[in-house]
Every structure is written in structure tokens, then in C-alpha cells.
Design a protein around this motif. Structure first.
Motif, PDB file in Angstrom:
ATOM      1  N   LEU A   1     -28.703   1.830 -19.392  1.00  0.00           N
ATOM      2  CA  LEU A   1     -28.850   1.168 -18.099  1.00  0.00           C
ATOM      3  C   LEU A   1     -30.312   0.817 -17.823  1.00  0.00           C
ATOM      4  O   LEU A   1     -30.602  -0.220 -17.212  1.00  0.00           O
ATOM      5  N   ASP A   2     -31.214   1.662 -18.283  1.00  0.00           N
ATOM      6  CA  ASP A   2     -32.636   1.342 -18.137  1.00  0.00           C
ATOM      7  C   ASP A   2     -32.983   0.078 -18.921  1.00  0.00           C
ATOM      8  O   ASP A   2     -33.711  -0.790 -18.432  1.00  0.00           O
ATOM      9  N   LEU A   3     -32.429  -0.043 -20.140  1.00  0.00           N
ATOM     10  CA  LEU A   3     -32.645  -1.259 -20.937  1.00  0.00           C
ATOM     11  C   LEU A   3     -32.104  -2.486 -20.208  1.00  0.00           C
ATOM     12  O   LEU A   3     -32.784  -3.514 -20.103  1.00  0.00           O
ATOM     13  N   LEU A   4     -30.877  -2.381 -19.719  1.00  0.00           N
ATOM     14  CA  LEU A   4     -30.250  -3.521 -19.047  1.00  0.00           C
ATOM     15  C   LEU A   4     -30.999  -3.896 -17.766  1.00  0.00           C
ATOM     16  O   LEU A   4     -31.084  -5.078 -17.415  1.00  0.00           O
TER      17      LEU A   4
ATOM     18  N   TYR B   1     -28.715  -2.765 -31.173  1.00  0.00           N
ATOM     19  CA  TYR B   1     -28.269  -2.135 -29.935  1.00  0.00           C
ATOM     20  C   TYR B   1     -27.016  -2.837 -29.409  1.00  0.00           C
ATOM     21  O   TYR B   1     -26.084  -2.203 -28.926  1.00  0.00           O
ATOM     22  N   ASN B   2     -27.025  -4.171 -29.467  1.00  0.00           N
ATOM     23  CA  ASN B   2     -25.914  -4.949 -28.920  1.00  0.00           C
ATOM     24  C   ASN B   2     -24.602  -4.603 -29.620  1.00  0.00           C
ATOM     25  O   ASN B   2     -23.578  -4.357 -28.959  1.00  0.00           O
ATOM     26  N   LYS B   3     -24.612  -4.589 -30.939  1.00  0.00           N
ATOM     27  CA  LYS B   3     -23.383  -4.355 -31.699  1.00  0.00           C
ATOM     28  C   LYS B   3     -22.862  -2.935 -31.517  1.00  0.00           C
ATOM     29  O   LYS B   3     -21.648  -2.713 -31.409  1.00  0.00           O
TER      30      LYS B   3
ATOM     31  N   ASN C   1     -19.973   6.616 -31.892  1.00  0.00           N
ATOM     32  CA  ASN C   1     -21.113   5.703 -31.802  1.00  0.00           C
ATOM     33  C   ASN C   1     -22.238   6.322 -30.981  1.00  0.00           C
ATOM     34  O   ASN C   1     -23.416   6.138 -31.292  1.00  0.00           O
ATOM     35  N   ILE C   2     -21.869   7.041 -29.930  1.00  0.00           N
ATOM     36  CA  ILE C   2     -22.890   7.720 -29.121  1.00  0.00           C
ATOM     37  C   ILE C   2     -23.623   8.754 -29.963  1.00  0.00           C
ATOM     38  O   ILE C   2     -24.854   8.877 -29.889  1.00  0.00           O
TER      39      ILE C   2
ATOM     40  N   ILE D   1     -20.987  -1.956 -23.195  1.00  0.00           N
ATOM     41  CA  ILE D   1     -21.394  -1.576 -21.840  1.00  0.00           C
ATOM     42  C   ILE D   1     -21.424  -2.796 -20.934  1.00  0.00           C
ATOM     43  O   ILE D   1     -20.934  -2.754 -19.795  1.00  0.00           O
ATOM     44  N   ARG D   2     -21.961  -3.906 -21.433  1.00  0.00           N
ATOM     45  CA  ARG D   2     -21.969  -5.141 -20.641  1.00  0.00           C
ATOM     46  C   ARG D   2     -20.548  -5.575 -20.292  1.00  0.00           C
ATOM     47  O   ARG D   2     -20.270  -6.013 -19.177  1.00  0.00           O
TER      48      ARG D   2
END
Length: 245
Positions: free
Chosen positions: A46-49, A5-7, A179-180, A13-14
Motif C-alpha cells: 500500500l505504501d508503494l501504491l 512486483y506487478n506479476k 507468493n507472500i 492487489i490493484r
């Protein structure tokens, strides 16, 4: 949370959130959910973050029923499964749009939807609205402004509308559309097809085609345009002044 997810999207997003100070501790943020891939991924991210980052904040989904007869049940189930609140706002926006004339109704539709979201935010006492505009949208808007309006610029990742008392934030501005699409397919995120008769037939589609053409010669054209938007050479921007002679 899965490491890939991060890559693929979370790091970008962060970075956008940090670069433009988009989210503060203990805020409530409404996400404008059209039902398309972009806004659905934004809600998911955003829910994950909100659950795994160092900042604690609440995410609320808002879907505007504009009158296009869309089946939003998959979106409702998605929010329910993630324990995210979903507010559905009934509107009559479609009644104000003229699809028969040569005029493009997209600008008016966007303004009406934006106004409705601001009204909902005020009613909920929320000061941040998150929209799913991504890197490709920013680049396409840049070319639309230049080619159709003779203006340099694109939408801003974070903007405050004083008359409405709300911020608009766009946490996906560093995420590419491809990517989306990849993430949506991998995670099987719900995507509701648009019933708008103008879908895919707008000036934005023309700009998208132009960017895809440029990519053949300049593979990093999107990144370069986004960098240029925050790396302006003010000394060489033409500014007319009456007293310059």
C-alpha cells in the motif's frame, strides 16, 4: 518500482482494490500490523501504491501490543526507513484470554483486537482499516464455516461496520500465501514470530491442512473457491420459507 512486483502481487492487489472500490483519493488508511509476513507485506504494497499509483492516499501502521512480549523493533525500523508513521497501541488483551481451558481463545482475541483497531481509527479520524487477510485465509474461512458451523460464506473483501463507523478492507484477498512467503524472503521483510501459545494449533490450521490436501487433486482449488464466493447460483441455494407449501 521493480517490474516483477506487478506479476507477483501488485496486480492482484490493484484488482481487489478496483473490484471492491476499497480506496478513494486522499484517504487515510490504517494498516493493522501484527508483525507477521502478511500485514508487513500489505503495508509495503500500500505504501508503494500510495507513491506510484494514480490515487493519492496516506498509509499509517498501527501495532497493538496485546501483552505477548514481542520485540517489534524490526517493524519500527522498517516503517521508519519507508517514512511511514507507526502508532503502537498498548492493550491488556492477553489478560482476557484463557489458554488453559479447552475453549479456543482465538475468536475472542480477534474481536478484542478488532475493537481496539476501531477505537484507534476513531481517535485518528480514519474510516478505513486494512487487514492482511489473503486468498488462503478466505478459502480456509470458507471451509471452517462449512465444516464447523454448517454455513456457506467467508469474510468480505470490504465491509462497513455502521456501529463503529469504519470500513474494513482486505486488499490481499487475491494474493496467495505462497507468493507472500516468496516476496518476504526476496525482499527480506521483517517478520516477528508470534509468542501466542495457540499459534499453529487452531481449527484454522486444520482447514489449511485440508486445503493443502485438496490441492494435490485440484491445483486451482483456492482460485475456484474465491471465484465461487462472488459467483453464487442463488436459484439453487436452499432457502426455507414457511409459505412454500
Amino acid at each position: 518500482m521493480k517490474k516483477w512486483y506487478n506479476k507477483l502481487f501488485l496486480n492482484d492487489i490493484r484488482r481487489a482494490i478496483d473490484d471492491y472500490n476499497m480506496i478513494k483519493e486522499n484517504e487515510k488508511i490504517i494498516v493493522g500490523l501484527s508483525g507477521g509476513k502478511d500485514s508487513t507485506l500489505l503495508l509495503f504494497a500500500l505504501d508503494l501504491l500510495s507513491k506510484y499509483s494514480h490515487k493519492s492516499f496516506e498509509v499509517i501502521g498501527v501495532h497493538l501490543n496485546c501483552g505477548f512480549d514481542m520485540n517489534i523493533r524490526p517493524l519500527s525500523e522498517f516503517c521508519e526507513n519507508r517514512d511511514v508513521k507507526l502508532h503502537i497501541e498498548e492493550t491488556n488483551i492477553v489478560e482476557y484470554l484463557d489458554f488453559e481451558s479447552n475453549k479456543n481463545p482465538c475468536y475472542l482475541c480477534a474481536r478484542l483486537r478488532r475493537g481496539a483497531l476501531s477505537r484507534v481509527a476513531k481517535e485518528m479520524q480514519v474510516s478505513k482499516i486494512a487487514l492482511g487477510h489473503h486468498m488462503d485465509d478466505a478459502v480456509e474461512t470458507f471451509f471452517m464455516n462449512m465444516l464447523y458451523n454448517g454455513k456457506l460464506g467467508s469474510f468480505h473483501p470490504k465491509v462497513y461496520e455502521e456501529e463503529k463507523g469504519v470500513y474494513t478492507i482486505r486488499p490481499l484477498v487475491y494474493v496467495k500465501e505462497k507468493n507472500i512467503m516468496k516476496i518476504t524472503e526476496i525482499l527480506q521483510l521483517p517478520v516477528i514470530e508470534s509468542n501466542c501459545p495457540k499459534d499453529g494449533c487452531t481449527s484454522r490450521q486444520e482447514s489449511k491442512n485440508l486445503v493443502n490436501f485438496l490441492e494435490n487433486e485440484y491445483p486451482d482449488v483456492r482460485e475456484k473457491v474465491v471465484t465461487a464466493l462472488s459467483n453464487i447460483d442463488m436459484k439453487n441455494i436452499w432457502k426455507q420459507r414457511r409459505d412454500c407449501w
